[in-house]
Design an enzyme around this catalytic site. Structure first.
Site, PDB file in Angstrom:
ATOM      1  N   ASP A   1      -5.682  -3.331  -2.950  1.00  0.00           N
ATOM      2  CA  ASP A   1      -4.493  -3.035  -2.014  1.00  0.00           C
ATOM      3  C   ASP A   1      -3.882  -4.194  -1.327  1.00  0.00           C
ATOM      4  OD1 ASP A   1      -3.338  -2.193   0.652  1.00  0.00           O
ATOM      5  OD2 ASP A   1      -4.506  -0.458   0.534  1.00  0.00           O
TER       6      ASP A   1
ATOM      7  N   SER B   1       0.985  -1.156  -0.008  1.00  0.00           N
ATOM      8  CA  SER B   1      -0.020   0.070   0.071  1.00  0.00           C
ATOM      9  C   SER B   1       0.928   1.494  -0.039  1.00  0.00           C
ATOM     10  CB  SER B   1      -0.988   0.107   1.236  1.00  0.00           C
ATOM     11  OG  SER B   1      -1.896   0.995   0.891  1.00  0.00           O
TER      12      SER B   1
END
Length: 295
Positions: free
Chosen positions: A152, A39
């Site tokens: 993600d 991320s």
């Protein structure tokens, strides 16, 4: 030479603390020879791997107008916000570089919705990997290819210790987690409103649909799940050193002062330097032992 590998965890805006971690490790004489990220940690890892110094990364991130970073994404993709502006910004800063061109080994994680599995991103365009690893599901659009539908990486691997070890099996791994464990006795500080980072014109449009409030609830839920998964992964794949900057109370999409977050990373890193020194001594002693046995 004091070489280490680094694993940078996810956490949205909190990830600016990674900058201070990298700077303090460098100032203490450590050479970061491999870097993995999830991320926002993947974003910082990409910038560091292509050659930006921590000071340069801080200046670049601090120069972004965070209120104009996102665009409304409801019109054409399964997401509330779009990544077009971030895409353009990455083109400018990463200059089309591939993983194969980075100055040190770099990798990121993502989650593939098609197979419900973790994916390692370590080849091809850096920009595409960043767009995949930061794609908070439902908030930002998934990164789609013929074989993958990526979101993600923090969904499955919030702090990619295993990936850092894969990149540099012989080096100690320093990991950075941007969350604290949840416990029955601990309090949970809710993130600030997303309206701080989204232009008023967009907020007015999505508030009519009650999406703004739903986004906050969703992001808080994702954050709590992330904390739990982080602890499970760290228990099963413990790093040699774990750094936990004091970034409680900062939400995934909050507008932040980048230098302040970087200083929090610096403060947390300074406290673990004595422990890291001991880890390095043990590591060097182990390899001397192996070398002596081979003789």
């Amino acid at each position: 030479m004091k070489e280490i590998a680094v694993a940078l965890g996810g956490g949205g805006a909190r990830g600016n603390a990674h900058i201070g971690v990298l700077r303090t490790l460098e100032n203490a004489g450590y050479q970061i020879s491999a870097i993995a990220g999830t991320s926002f940690g993947g974003l910082v890892a990409a910038f560091y791997a292509v050659g930006y110094s921590p000071d340069e990364i801080e200046a670049i991130f601090d120069g972004i107008d965070q209120k104009k970073l996102y665009e409304l994404g409801l019109h054409n993709k399964p997401a509330v916000l779009g990544l077009k502006k971030i895409d353009q910004w990455l083109d400018e800063k990463l200059k089309g570089m591939n993983f194969e061109e980075t100055r040190i080994p770099c990798a990121m994680t993502a989650a593939n919705l098609l197979c419900s599995c973790e994916v390692t991103l370590k080849s091809g365009a850096l920009k595409n990997a960043v767009l995949a690893t930061i794609a908070v599901p439902g908030i930002f659009p998934p990164y789609k290819t013929d074989e993958h539908y990526l979101v993600d990486g923090g969904i499955l691997n919030p702090v990619p210790v295993s990936l850092a070890r894969e990149l540099a099996p012989d080096l100690p791994v320093v990991a950075v987690a941007l969350t604290q464990p949840l416990s029955p006795s601990s309090s949970y500080h809710l993130p600030l409103s997303i309206s701080l980072v989204i232009p008023d014109s967009i907020i007015k449009r999505i508030t009519r649909l009650n999406v703004a409030q739903a986004m906050n609830v969703f992001l808080q839920s994702v954050d709590m799940s992330n904390r739990t998964i982080t602890e499970l992964r760290l228990k099963n794949e413990p790093p040699d050193i774990l750094i936990r900057p004091d970034v409680e109370g900062i939400g995934l999409l909050d507008e932040v002062d980048v230098p302040t977050l970087a200083r929090l990373g610096e403060d947390a890193t300074k406290t673990i330097l004595p422990d890291l020194k001991l880890v390095m001594r043990r590591s060097q002693g182990f390899f001397k032992f192996l070398f002596g046995r081979k003789k």
